[in-house]
Design a protein around this motif. Structure first.
Motif, PDB file in Angstrom:
ATOM      1  N   UNK A 115       0.955  -1.234   0.023  1.00 15.39           N
ATOM      2  CA  UNK A 115      -0.108   0.182   0.113  1.00 15.39           C
ATOM      3  C   UNK A 115       0.809   1.335  -0.116  1.00 15.39           C
ATOM      4  N   UNK A 116       1.793   1.237   0.706  1.00 19.66           N
ATOM      5  CA  UNK A 116       3.021   2.373   0.837  1.00 19.66           C
ATOM      6  C   UNK A 116       3.484   2.787  -0.626  1.00 19.66           C
ATOM      7  N   UNK A 117       3.940   1.707  -1.295  1.00 20.01           N
ATOM      8  CA  UNK A 117       4.521   1.973  -2.585  1.00 20.01           C
ATOM      9  C   UNK A 117       3.280   2.222  -3.584  1.00 20.01           C
ATOM     10  N   UNK A 118       2.319   1.854  -3.511  1.00 21.12           N
ATOM     11  CA  UNK A 118       0.986   2.178  -4.335  1.00 21.12           C
ATOM     12  C   UNK A 118       0.794   3.532  -4.126  1.00 21.12           C
ATOM     13  N   UNK A 143      -7.873  -0.157   2.806  1.00 19.00           N
ATOM     14  CA  UNK A 143      -6.996   0.917   3.001  1.00 19.00           C
ATOM     15  C   UNK A 143      -6.759   1.458   1.351  1.00 19.00           C
ATOM     16  N   UNK A 144      -6.713   0.531   0.609  1.00 17.77           N
ATOM     17  CA  UNK A 144      -6.878   0.827  -0.906  1.00 17.77           C
ATOM     18  C   UNK A 144      -7.947   2.019  -1.196  1.00 17.77           C
ATOM     19  N   UNK A 146      -9.886   3.603   0.719  1.00 20.27           N
ATOM     20  CA  UNK A 146      -9.604   5.041   1.412  1.00 20.27           C
ATOM     21  C   UNK A 146      -8.692   5.981   0.425  1.00 20.27           C
ATOM     22  N   UNK A 147      -7.519   5.536   0.160  1.00 18.03           N
ATOM     23  CA  UNK A 147      -6.662   6.339  -0.778  1.00 18.03           C
ATOM     24  C   UNK A 147      -7.242   6.454  -2.053  1.00 18.03           C
ATOM     25  N   UNK A 148      -8.058   5.664  -2.613  1.00 15.41           N
ATOM     26  CA  UNK A 148      -8.751   5.671  -3.898  1.00 15.41           C
ATOM     27  C   UNK A 148      -9.721   7.060  -3.896  1.00 15.41           C
ATOM     28  N   UNK A 149     -10.458   6.623  -2.934  1.00 17.43           N
ATOM     29  CA  UNK A 149     -11.413   7.740  -2.843  1.00 17.43           C
ATOM     30  C   UNK A 149     -11.080   9.239  -2.700  1.00 17.43           C
ATOM     31  N   UNK A 150     -10.130   9.234  -1.679  1.00 20.25           N
ATOM     32  CA  UNK A 150      -9.433  10.488  -1.546  1.00 20.25           C
ATOM     33  C   UNK A 150      -8.840  11.227  -2.652  1.00 20.25           C
ATOM     34  N   UNK A 151      -8.323  10.370  -3.529  1.00 21.31           N
ATOM     35  CA  UNK A 151      -7.740  10.789  -4.745  1.00 21.31           C
ATOM     36  C   UNK A 151      -8.625  10.833  -5.982  1.00 21.31           C
TER      37      UNK A 151
END
Length: 378
Positions: A115-118, A143-144, A146-151
């Motif tokens: 996830x960090x590298x992604x 986690x994926x 959450x990050x996707x929705x934020x971006x």
């Protein structure tokens, strides 16, 4: 002892032979070979099993992922994040559509997307993330997402190896693999946990508008015959394969449990062997063990063990010997040796042992005894 297979499809068929033949016979008797009623019946049963609003059957798992991306009409050159440690089909559909695969590392213990590298690879050109639920357990979807929705990015799950696996969110809610992202793709290749007797695949989504687009694309871009609203493809699950899958779906949880029992015995024994690192299951997912894949301490041991087992009549496989970022087909993206050290190390040290629903105790005894014998000698 029966000969050992990586996947005993003949043995599995024998246990459900009468049901399979009866359902195939119905298709033959009615000659409803394409888009027959059994396809819609299987679709409904799979929707119910997965607790997802829409299943769109198609010709294979590769098509499933391609059709999803076609539905979004991403512009050429847009970036799609994908792990390098996966089967090439996940990557090739991105390239075929003129998009750019952006490779990321995986975790060395679960083999799933780091996830960090992604997150570090997201740019203003990124449009989507494709987590692969490798070998049978889910990537960290909470986690994926959450990050996707934020971006404002789309998430397409590659569930070809993990149908039936459960993902547990931090609030305790549970969802099936392939039903969490914007869409999911799966494969019914014969050796898969839910396998047809030929090619087949499906797309999953809870998005009504997207589902309507997907149904058109898989059928030449038409919602009404001879009226084509979009560019599409010919990607259908034929009725005979749907009939077979409709039978096997009833047994999918039993199949998963059988694989898990085999894996538990492997884990219990191999965890005592210093030269073998047994697979880790993350605490947020179940593992349905499409493959039972271990890491060995050295590449030399891997190659020697592979040869030794073959001499003993025990098949083993290497999934995958070359990471996608170093495949010749994708060399023009400019990746080089050393760019993804974890992935490259895994490709030199992983090996998969036989695991399937019909494995008998004497077969597993023989496999384990010979693996232990090899390491006592080395």
């Amino acid at each position: 002892m029966k000969p050992i297979q990586m996947a005993d499809l003949i043995g599995q068929y024998q246990t459900i032979k009468d049901e399979i033949q009866q359902e195939i016979g119905k298709v033959l008797d009615t000659a409803t070979f394409i888009n027959g009623p059994i396809v819609k019946e299987f679709q409904a049963h799979l929707e119910d099993y997965l607790s997802v609003k829409h299943v769109i059957p198609c010709a294979n798992g590769t098509d499933a992922l391609q059709v999803i991306m076609m539905a979004y009409a991403f512009k050429p050159g847009a970036e799609v994040i994908v792990p390098s440690f996966t089967y090439v089909a996940t990557v090739e559909v991105i390239a075929l559509l003129g998009l750019k695969p952006v490779f990321v590392e995986v975790y060395p213990d679960t083999f799933n997307m780091n996830i960090e590298d992604m997150e570090s690879k997201i740019t203003d050109k990124t449009v989507a993330i494709v987590p692969v639920h490798l070998y049978g357990q889910c990537a960290d979807m909470e986690r994926i997402m959450e990050i996707a929705k934020a971006r404002n990015l789309k998430v397409f799950e590659d569930t070809a190896q993990a149908i039936g696996a459960d993902y547990t969110f931090s609030d305790g809610s549970v969802a099936k693999a392939g039903t969490i992202g914007d869409a999911g793709s799966t494969s019914f290749f014969p050796s898969k946990n839910l396998g047809a007797y030929g090619d087949g695949g499906a797309i999953t989504t809870n998005d009504d508008e997207l589902a309507a687009k997907l149904r058109m694309i898989v059928n030449h871009g038409q919602s009404e015959r001879y009226y084509h609203d979009s560019i599409g493809v010919n990607s259908r699950l034929d009725s005979i394969q749907a009939a077979i899958l409709n039978v096997k779906l009833k047994y999918l949880d039993d199949y998963s449990a059988a694989r898990q029992n085999v894996a538990k015995r492997y884990n219990d024994i191999f965890s005592t062997v210093p030269e073998i690192e047994a697979p880790l299951t993350a605490d947020f997912t179940t593992h349905v063990y499409h493959q039972y894949t271990v890491k060995l301490k050295s590449a030399e041991n891997r190659d020697a063990l592979n040869k030794f087992l073959a001499e003993k009549g025990i098949p083993s496989m290497i999934y995958y010997p070359v990471p996608n970022h170093l495949q010749k087909a994708y060399s023009y993206y400019g990746y080089k040796v050393g760019d993804f050290p974890i992935t490259e190390d895994l490709c030199s040290r992983v090996i998969s042992f036989p695991i399937h629903t019909e494995m008998e105790t004497d077969q597993q005894d023989y496999i384990i005894d010979n693996i232990l014998r090899f390491f006592r000698k080395s």
